[in-house]
Design a protein around this motif. Structure first.
Motif, PDB file in Angstrom:
ATOM      1  N   LYS A 137       0.827  -1.199   0.000  1.00 55.49           N
ATOM      2  CA  LYS A 137       0.000   0.000   0.000  1.00 55.49           C
ATOM      3  C   LYS A 137       0.866   1.255   0.000  1.00 55.49           C
ATOM      4  O   LYS A 137       0.570   2.228  -0.715  1.00 55.49           O
ATOM      5  N   ALA A 138       1.950   1.246   0.794  1.00 52.96           N
ATOM      6  CA  ALA A 138       2.852   2.401   0.840  1.00 52.96           C
ATOM      7  C   ALA A 138       3.539   2.610  -0.504  1.00 52.96           C
ATOM      8  O   ALA A 138       3.739   3.749  -0.946  1.00 52.96           O
ATOM      9  N   GLN A 139       3.894   1.524  -1.186  1.00 54.35           N
ATOM     10  CA  GLN A 139       4.524   1.627  -2.502  1.00 54.35           C
ATOM     11  C   GLN A 139       3.597   2.287  -3.510  1.00 54.35           C
ATOM     12  O   GLN A 139       4.000   3.171  -4.264  1.00 54.35           O
ATOM     13  N   LEU A 140       2.352   1.854  -3.518  1.00 52.67           N
ATOM     14  CA  LEU A 140       1.386   2.420  -4.457  1.00 52.67           C
ATOM     15  C   LEU A 140       1.132   3.896  -4.177  1.00 52.67           C
ATOM     16  O   LEU A 140       1.041   4.713  -5.102  1.00 52.67           O
ATOM     17  N   LEU A 141       1.044   4.246  -2.899  1.00 49.41           N
ATOM     18  CA  LEU A 141       0.843   5.644  -2.546  1.00 49.41           C
ATOM     19  C   LEU A 141       2.049   6.501  -2.929  1.00 49.41           C
ATOM     20  O   LEU A 141       1.900   7.635  -3.400  1.00 49.41           O
ATOM     21  N   GLU A 142       3.236   5.948  -2.736  1.00 47.75           N
ATOM     22  CA  GLU A 142       4.443   6.689  -3.104  1.00 47.75           C
ATOM     23  C   GLU A 142       4.503   6.944  -4.605  1.00 47.75           C
ATOM     24  O   GLU A 142       4.843   8.044  -5.054  1.00 47.75           O
ATOM     25  N   GLU A 143       4.156   5.940  -5.401  1.00 53.57           N
ATOM     26  CA  GLU A 143       4.154   6.110  -6.859  1.00 53.57           C
ATOM     27  C   GLU A 143       3.137   7.161  -7.283  1.00 53.57           C
ATOM     28  O   GLU A 143       3.419   7.993  -8.152  1.00 53.57           O
ATOM     29  N   LYS A 144       1.973   7.134  -6.660  1.00 54.96           N
ATOM     30  CA  LYS A 144       0.929   8.103  -7.006  1.00 54.96           C
ATOM     31  C   LYS A 144       1.354   9.522  -6.633  1.00 54.96           C
ATOM     32  O   LYS A 144       1.213  10.461  -7.427  1.00 54.96           O
ATOM     33  N   LEU A 145       1.904   9.695  -5.433  1.00 56.58           N
ATOM     34  CA  LEU A 145       2.340  11.025  -4.999  1.00 56.58           C
ATOM     35  C   LEU A 145       3.502  11.535  -5.830  1.00 56.58           C
ATOM     36  O   LEU A 145       3.602  12.733  -6.116  1.00 56.58           O
ATOM     37  N   ARG A 146       4.385  10.625  -6.231  1.00 56.48           N
ATOM     38  CA  ARG A 146       5.534  11.040  -7.044  1.00 56.48           C
ATOM     39  C   ARG A 146       5.071  11.524  -8.420  1.00 56.48           C
ATOM     40  O   ARG A 146       5.570  12.514  -8.946  1.00 56.48           O
ATOM     41  N   LYS A 147       4.100  10.813  -9.005  1.00 50.95           N
ATOM     42  CA  LYS A 147       3.581  11.233 -10.305  1.00 50.95           C
ATOM     43  C   LYS A 147       2.893  12.589 -10.205  1.00 50.95           C
ATOM     44  O   LYS A 147       3.061  13.453 -11.076  1.00 50.95           O
ATOM     45  N   ASP A 148       2.115  12.764  -9.117  1.00 52.01           N
ATOM     46  CA  ASP A 148       1.449  14.056  -8.930  1.00 52.01           C
ATOM     47  C   ASP A 148       2.469  15.176  -8.757  1.00 52.01           C
ATOM     48  O   ASP A 148       2.286  16.296  -9.282  1.00 52.01           O
ATOM     49  N   ALA A 149       3.575  14.900  -8.039  1.00 51.74           N
ATOM     50  CA  ALA A 149       4.620  15.915  -7.840  1.00 51.74           C
ATOM     51  C   ALA A 149       5.320  16.248  -9.150  1.00 51.74           C
ATOM     52  O   ALA A 149       5.639  17.419  -9.419  1.00 51.74           O
ATOM     53  N   GLU A 150       5.557  15.252  -9.978  1.00 50.69           N
ATOM     54  CA  GLU A 150       6.210  15.495 -11.274  1.00 50.69           C
ATOM     55  C   GLU A 150       5.342  16.369 -12.171  1.00 50.69           C
ATOM     56  O   GLU A 150       5.844  17.239 -12.892  1.00 50.69           O
ATOM     57  N   VAL A 151       4.040  16.134 -12.148  1.00 52.48           N
ATOM     58  CA  VAL A 151       3.136  16.958 -12.956  1.00 52.48           C
ATOM     59  C   VAL A 151       3.179  18.409 -12.493  1.00 52.48           C
ATOM     60  O   VAL A 151       3.233  19.352 -13.309  1.00 52.48           O
ATOM     61  N   SER A 208      12.822  21.407  -9.488  1.00 49.98           N
ATOM     62  CA  SER A 208      13.442  20.074  -9.487  1.00 49.98           C
ATOM     63  C   SER A 208      12.798  19.232  -8.397  1.00 49.98           C
ATOM     64  O   SER A 208      12.217  19.749  -7.445  1.00 49.98           O
ATOM     65  N   LEU A 209      12.978  17.901  -8.529  1.00 53.76           N
ATOM     66  CA  LEU A 209      12.388  16.946  -7.585  1.00 53.76           C
ATOM     67  C   LEU A 209      13.458  16.518  -6.578  1.00 53.76           C
ATOM     68  O   LEU A 209      14.092  15.492  -6.721  1.00 53.76           O
ATOM     69  N   ASP A 210      13.727  17.375  -5.576  1.00 53.07           N
ATOM     70  CA  ASP A 210      14.729  17.078  -4.552  1.00 53.07           C
ATOM     71  C   ASP A 210      14.094  16.981  -3.171  1.00 53.07           C
ATOM     72  O   ASP A 210      14.739  17.277  -2.162  1.00 53.07           O
ATOM     73  N   GLU A 211      12.815  16.612  -3.106  1.00 52.57           N
ATOM     74  CA  GLU A 211      12.125  16.607  -1.816  1.00 52.57           C
ATOM     75  C   GLU A 211      11.740  15.178  -1.440  1.00 52.57           C
ATOM     76  O   GLU A 211      10.577  14.867  -1.215  1.00 52.57           O
ATOM     77  N   SER A 212      12.726  14.278  -1.400  1.00 49.86           N
ATOM     78  CA  SER A 212      12.454  12.876  -1.083  1.00 49.86           C
ATOM     79  C   SER A 212      11.988  12.703   0.359  1.00 49.86           C
ATOM     80  O   SER A 212      11.111  11.883   0.640  1.00 49.86           O
ATOM     81  N   ASP A 213      12.569  13.499   1.264  1.00 49.46           N
ATOM     82  CA  ASP A 213      12.159  13.396   2.671  1.00 49.46           C
ATOM     83  C   ASP A 213      10.708  13.827   2.860  1.00 49.46           C
ATOM     84  O   ASP A 213       9.948  13.196   3.595  1.00 49.46           O
ATOM     85  N   LYS A 214      10.338  14.922   2.185  1.00 51.35           N
ATOM     86  CA  LYS A 214       8.960  15.386   2.275  1.00 51.35           C
ATOM     87  C   LYS A 214       7.996  14.370   1.660  1.00 51.35           C
ATOM     88  O   LYS A 214       6.889  14.176   2.152  1.00 51.35           O
ATOM     89  N   LEU A 215       8.436  13.746   0.568  1.00 49.92           N
ATOM     90  CA  LEU A 215       7.592  12.752  -0.091  1.00 49.92           C
ATOM     91  C   LEU A 215       7.365  11.551   0.817  1.00 49.92           C
ATOM     92  O   LEU A 215       6.240  11.037   0.928  1.00 49.92           O
ATOM     93  N   LYS A 216       8.407  11.090   1.488  1.00 50.71           N
ATOM     94  CA  LYS A 216       8.265   9.971   2.422  1.00 50.71           C
ATOM     95  C   LYS A 216       7.323  10.328   3.571  1.00 50.71           C
ATOM     96  O   LYS A 216       6.528   9.503   4.007  1.00 50.71           O
ATOM     97  N   GLN A 217       7.428  11.571   4.041  1.00 50.75           N
ATOM     98  CA  GLN A 217       6.561  11.997   5.131  1.00 50.75           C
ATOM     99  C   GLN A 217       5.096  12.029   4.684  1.00 50.75           C
ATOM    100  O   GLN A 217       4.197  11.644   5.435  1.00 50.75           O
ATOM    101  N   LYS A 218       4.873  12.455   3.446  1.00 47.68           N
ATOM    102  CA  LYS A 218       3.514  12.461   2.906  1.00 47.68           C
ATOM    103  C   LYS A 218       2.969  11.046   2.788  1.00 47.68           C
ATOM    104  O   LYS A 218       1.789  10.786   3.080  1.00 47.68           O
ATOM    105  N   VAL A 219       3.821  10.111   2.354  1.00 50.01           N
ATOM    106  CA  VAL A 219       3.407   8.718   2.222  1.00 50.01           C
ATOM    107  C   VAL A 219       3.037   8.138   3.578  1.00 50.01           C
ATOM    108  O   VAL A 219       1.996   7.481   3.735  1.00 50.01           O
TER     109      VAL A 219
END
Length: 482
Positions: A110-124, A132-143
């Motif tokens: 479930k966490a993997q799927l959410l991470e992929e979805k949030l990453r795609k939304d961030a890229e858009v 640039s996409l340098d917010e990996s820590d923030k992305l993990k916190q969102k997941v």
């Protein structure tokens, strides 16, 4: 030309519609159900009224033993717990809505799927606004935040003295009614079964022992109650002593233990787990417990859970694992109730899965906030040793029976693993089958034989020919009649 008055015209239209409706039901009764006639091979309907046909298994209303009711009232009068009514209702709702603990592998997926979805939304967003996409820590916190919000938080219940007392007030009468109904099925279908020993895993307030004693009190010599909570065991022993000052148990042979007995030779005629599987933290522990209970079973294993999707799925998990283990070691095991087959549950194969559950009415504990009668919705499973070849493969009624004029609607779970909606009429089937269906309720078995596939196809082909012929007649030009 004949003219009819308005009342006569209305009556004629009413009766013509009634005949059309009856003929439609009669035709539907030929197509929908794969049933032929009553299984009267043993001549069981001889001098037996249809309201007591051998498929009747429901109980009208379950009453608690008077000794148990007196003991509950006695300890309730001495309880110092405040707001007992409010706490009892809250605790009942909590237990009913409780789900299974989420497995770690499912949580990671479930966490993997959410991470992929949030990453795609961030890229858009980055492509639209730049950057640039340098917010990996923030992305993990969102997941992590999204997983916490969308995941059920299972908590282990530690039954202290107060919580054990609250469980007695909230659930003991309902547990007794559900287990009593499961035991009634064994007693009704196998009257020669007289167990001598009983093992109750997760015994709680001892409702299983009380229910077993009410059914097989004369034959049972040993009641082994297993529960990890010492407070719950102490409360169950107090209830078993009743209100007598001698501290003798209401019936002999009852033992209370904190751990399951060890040893392959120590087995029991009847093993039970009622409303206890959801207290185990993982799927592996649930299945290991079920396997251990099956190993200690000489005849019947009874599992009872809430009549929710979670409760039904836990029961089906146990069913599948025991049947698979029996096949591996070449043991003979079969599903005694409620399923008339060993195939996957057809209710779980739907797009919107529905739980297979049943209702049992009972007289509730005499508390000021309780109504005189309540109804418990539960799911249960009874597994038995042996091949089960001598058992009748009668379908199970899975929904309330709808009795209408000259026809009866029944929903059946059949031996071929399918759900059938049967419209039974006395003209197309038989008077015996019609009366048996009329007197059946949800949870009963309908004593019918199903024909083979060849005969069903032949009936359908002849029926299609009849329908085509009738359509040709109906499309012919009408002729005026003077």
């Amino acid at each position: 030309m004949v003219f009819l008055s308005l009342p006569k015209m209305a009556a004629a239209m009413f009766f013509s519609k009634g005949r059309l409706y009856y003929y439609a039901c009669a035709r539907l009764a030929t197509i929908v159900p794969n049933v032929s006639h009553v299984d009267n091979s043993s001549n069981f309907l001889d001098n037996v009224p249809h309201r007591k046909h051998p498929g009747i298994l429901h109980l009208k209303c379950v009453k608690l033993p008077p000794e148990l009711v007196q003991a509950v009232s006695f300890w309730l009068a001495q309880s110092p717990i405040r707001d007992l009514e409010k706490k009892s209702k809250y605790f009942t709702n909590y237990l009913w809505s409780r789900k299974r603990p989420v497995e770690l592998k499912n949580l990671r997926k479930k966490a993997q799927l959410l991470e992929e979805k949030l990453r795609k939304d961030a890229e858009v967003l980055i492509q639209q606004k730049g950057g640039s996409l340098d917010e990996s820590d923030k992305l993990k916190q969102k997941v992590l935040t999204a997983v916490r919000k969308s995941t059920y938080h299972w908590e282990e219940l530690k039954y202290t003295e107060e919580l054990s007392f609250l469980y007695m007030v909230s659930r003991m009468d309902a547990n007794y009614a559900a287990v009593r109904r499961a035991f009634h099925e064994i007693q009704k279908r196998v009257p020669d079964f007289q167990p001598k020993t009983l093992l109750d895993f997760g015994s709680g307030t001892g409702a299983v022992s009380w229910a077993a004693h009410s059914v097989w009190g004369e034959s049972l010599k040993e009641y082994m109650n297993i529960d990890c909570s010492t407070s719950m065991l102490a409360l169950a022993e107090k209830l078993m002593q009743g209100i007598s000052e001698s501290q003798e148990l209401c019936f002999p042979g009852v033992y209370f233990r904190q751990y399951s007995p060890v040893g392959p030779k120590l087995t029991f005629d009847l093993t039970v787990s009622a409303f206890s599987l959801n207290d185990l933290p993982t799927y592996a522990q649930r299945m290991a417990t079920v396997k251990n209970l099956w190993k200690k079973t000489n005849n019947f294993l009874v599992l009872v859970e809430n009549g929710t999707k979670e409760g039904h799925q836990m029961v089906m998990e146990a069913r599948d694992i025991i049947l698979k283990e029996a096949d591996k070691v070449k043991e003979e095991a079969h599903v005694f109730a409620p399923c008339p087959h060993h195939l996957p549950c057809p209710r779980l194969l739907r797009e919107n899965p529905l739980p297979c559950n049943f209702l049992q009415q009972y007289e509730s504990l005499p508390l000021s906030w309780n109504p005189s009668h309540k109804t418990e919705r539960f799911s249960f499973l009874i597994l038995a040793r042996g091949s089960g070849k001598s058992m009748e493969l009668w379908p199970r009624v899975t929904q309330p029976v709808l009795c209408r004029k000259r026809h009866v609607h029944v929903h059946l779970c059949c031996s071929d693993g399918t759900l059938q909606h049967a419209v039974v009429t006395s003209k197309k089937h038989s008077r015996d089958l019609y009366r048996c269906a009329w007197n059946s309720n949800c949870g009963d078995r309908l004593p019918i034989l199903t024909p083979d596939i060849k005969s069903v196809l032949e009936d359908e082909s002849t029926l299609k020919d009849q329908i085509n012929d009738s359509q040709k007649v109906n499309t012919a030009p009408c002729q005026d009649q003077n």
